[in-house]
Design an enzyme around this catalytic site. Structure first.
Site, PDB file in Angstrom:
ATOM      1  N   LYS A  13       0.833  -1.212   0.000  1.00  0.00           N
ATOM      2  CA  LYS A  13       0.000   0.000   0.000  1.00  0.00           C
ATOM      3  C   LYS A  13       0.867   1.262   0.000  1.00  0.00           C
ATOM      4  CE  LYS A  13      -2.207  -0.900   3.877  1.00  0.00           C
ATOM      5  NZ  LYS A  13      -1.593  -2.189   4.237  1.00  0.00           N
ATOM      6  N   ARG A  88      -9.334   1.048   9.057  1.00  0.00           N
ATOM      7  CA  ARG A  88      -8.935  -0.320   9.354  1.00  0.00           C
ATOM      8  C   ARG A  88     -10.015  -1.071  10.126  1.00  0.00           C
ATOM      9  NH1 ARG A  88      -2.973   0.677   9.076  1.00  0.00           N
ATOM     10  NH2 ARG A  88      -1.858  -1.255   9.419  1.00  0.00           N
ATOM     11  N   ARG A 127      11.651  -6.015   4.388  1.00  0.00           N
ATOM     12  CA  ARG A 127      11.422  -4.589   4.258  1.00  0.00           C
ATOM     13  C   ARG A 127      12.428  -3.774   5.083  1.00  0.00           C
ATOM     14  NH1 ARG A 127       5.110  -3.208   4.598  1.00  0.00           N
ATOM     15  NH2 ARG A 127       5.359  -3.341   6.838  1.00  0.00           N
ATOM     16  N   ARG A 160      11.643  -1.987  10.615  1.00  0.00           N
ATOM     17  CA  ARG A 160      10.641  -1.542  11.590  1.00  0.00           C
ATOM     18  C   ARG A 160      10.502  -2.586  12.688  1.00  0.00           C
ATOM     19  NH1 ARG A 160       5.311   0.038   8.236  1.00  0.00           N
ATOM     20  NH2 ARG A 160       4.337  -0.982  10.015  1.00  0.00           N
ATOM     21  N   ARG A 171      -0.184  -8.929  13.446  1.00  0.00           N
ATOM     22  CA  ARG A 171      -0.756  -7.909  12.557  1.00  0.00           C
ATOM     23  C   ARG A 171      -1.652  -8.558  11.496  1.00  0.00           C
ATOM     24  NH1 ARG A 171       4.353  -4.972  10.502  1.00  0.00           N
ATOM     25  NH2 ARG A 171       2.926  -3.663   9.314  1.00  0.00           N
TER      26      ARG A 171
HETATM   27  P1  AMP Z   1       1.039   0.630   9.036  1.00  0.00           P
HETATM   28  O1  AMP Z   1       2.274   1.438   8.785  1.00  0.00           O
HETATM   29  O2  AMP Z   1      -0.136   1.119   8.242  1.00  0.00           O
HETATM   30  O3  AMP Z   1       1.278  -0.846   8.875  1.00  0.00           O
HETATM   31  O4  AMP Z   1       0.635   0.872  10.575  1.00  0.00           O
HETATM   32  C1  AMP Z   1       1.524   0.526  11.619  1.00  0.00           C
HETATM   33  C2  AMP Z   1       0.761   0.420  12.922  1.00  0.00           C
HETATM   34  O5  AMP Z   1       0.131   1.687  13.219  1.00  0.00           O
HETATM   35  C3  AMP Z   1      -0.388  -0.582  12.893  1.00  0.00           C
HETATM   36  O6  AMP Z   1       0.049  -1.910  13.169  1.00  0.00           O
HETATM   37  C4  AMP Z   1      -1.276  -0.018  14.005  1.00  0.00           C
HETATM   38  O7  AMP Z   1      -0.751  -0.317  15.282  1.00  0.00           O
HETATM   39  C5  AMP Z   1      -1.150   1.489  13.813  1.00  0.00           C
HETATM   40  N1  AMP Z   1      -2.169   1.993  12.868  1.00  0.00           N
HETATM   41  C6  AMP Z   1      -1.958   2.529  11.633  1.00  0.00           C
HETATM   42  N2  AMP Z   1      -3.112   2.890  11.046  1.00  0.00           N
HETATM   43  C7  AMP Z   1      -4.083   2.576  11.945  1.00  0.00           C
HETATM   44  C8  AMP Z   1      -5.503   2.679  11.920  1.00  0.00           C
HETATM   45  N3  AMP Z   1      -6.156   3.167  10.851  1.00  0.00           N
HETATM   46  N4  AMP Z   1      -6.187   2.255  13.027  1.00  0.00           N
HETATM   47  C9  AMP Z   1      -5.544   1.768  14.097  1.00  0.00           C
HETATM   48  N5  AMP Z   1      -4.216   1.612  14.172  1.00  0.00           N
HETATM   49  C10 AMP Z   1      -3.482   2.020  13.108  1.00  0.00           C
END
Ligand code: AMP
Length: 220
Positions: A13, A88, A127, A160, A171
């Site tokens: 994404k 989400r 990654r 990360r 996740r």
């Molecule tokens: P991402 O970089 O999108 O994979 O997000 C990393 C982490 O941020 C996720 O595993 C969640 O802990 C938190 N996070 C990101 N976007 C959201 C969202 N829309 N709702 C809740 N937690 C989020």
């Protein structure tokens, strides 16, 4: 054009949203990036979010909604935006639609990037991100010219913390339970466009552009 990028962790994404943002001249709004910045800055939101993010869980709907609400009011969103990693949960999607209605906007497309689970784990474990400029790389699919060094700014690449195997498994399970129901949600609203997230970065990008250029037909 107002776009939502939807898909499991590791679907690409962020990578694809970045290209599409450049192509259409609209901002990429990544709630994950916003939360990581909040953690680094040590803000109140960052303090609340850190342990949840470290474990691979979801930060509260209230926190992410407020971040998105404020960001969508910025002037660079007036011609469109790409939401990456938001919504989400069904509650976040309901709130987003209400929020957009309040500012007289709509979602035009939800791009669902579809990738098999085994491929996701391979992708996430390789990654790497630049510790200074944030540019993403992959040790197999998009390697830097020099191992562990950013091509753009020469800083060190890091993995990360939440890309470690145990956190990734959590996740994916959170995604399957709380986020994947949004496929049916957006399909019912005739917004869902499926794009295969497997293949070269370039070919996936072309498929997304083709779908966006085809307008609001139901591609689901
Ligand atoms: P991402 O970089 O999108 O994979 O997000 C990393 C982490 O941020 C996720 O595993 C969640 O802990 C938190 N996070 C990101 N976007 C959201 C969202 N829309 N709702 C809740 N937690 C989020």
């Amino acid at each position: 054009m107002n776009i939502v990028f939807f898909g499991p962790p590791g679907a690409g994404k962020g990578t694809q949203a970045h290209f599409i943002a450049d192509t259409y001249g609209i901002p990429q709004i990544s709630t994950g990036d916003m939360l990581r910045s909040a953690v680094v800055s040590g803000s109140e939101i960052g303090l609340q979010a850190k342990s949840i993010m470290d474990s691979g869980g979801l930060v509260s709907d209230e926190i992410v909604l407020e971040l998105v609400r404020q960001r969508l009011l910025d002037s660079d969103c007036k011609n469109g935006f790409i939401l990456d990693g938001f919504p989400r949960t069904v509650a976040q999607a309901d709130s987003l639609i209400l929020l957009l209605k309040g500012i007289k906007k709509d979602i035009d497309h939800v791009i669902s990037l579809d990738v098999a689970d085994e491929e996701l784990i391979k992708r996430i474990s390789g990654r790497r991100t630049c510790s200074a400029c944030g540019r993403g790389f992959h040790v197999l699919y998009d390697p830097p010219v020099t191992a562990d060094v950013c091509n753009i700014c020469g800083s060190a690449l890091v993995q990360r913390g939440d890309d470690s195997e145990s956190v990734v498994i959590n996740r994916l399970s959170v995604y399957n339970q709380q986020t994947s129901p949004l496929k049916a949600y957006f399909k019912n609203k005739n917004l869902l466009r499926h794009v295969s997230g497997e293949g070269s970065i370039e070919s996936i990008r072309t498929s997304i552009i083709n779908v966006l250029n085809m307008g609001s037909i139901d591609h689901s």
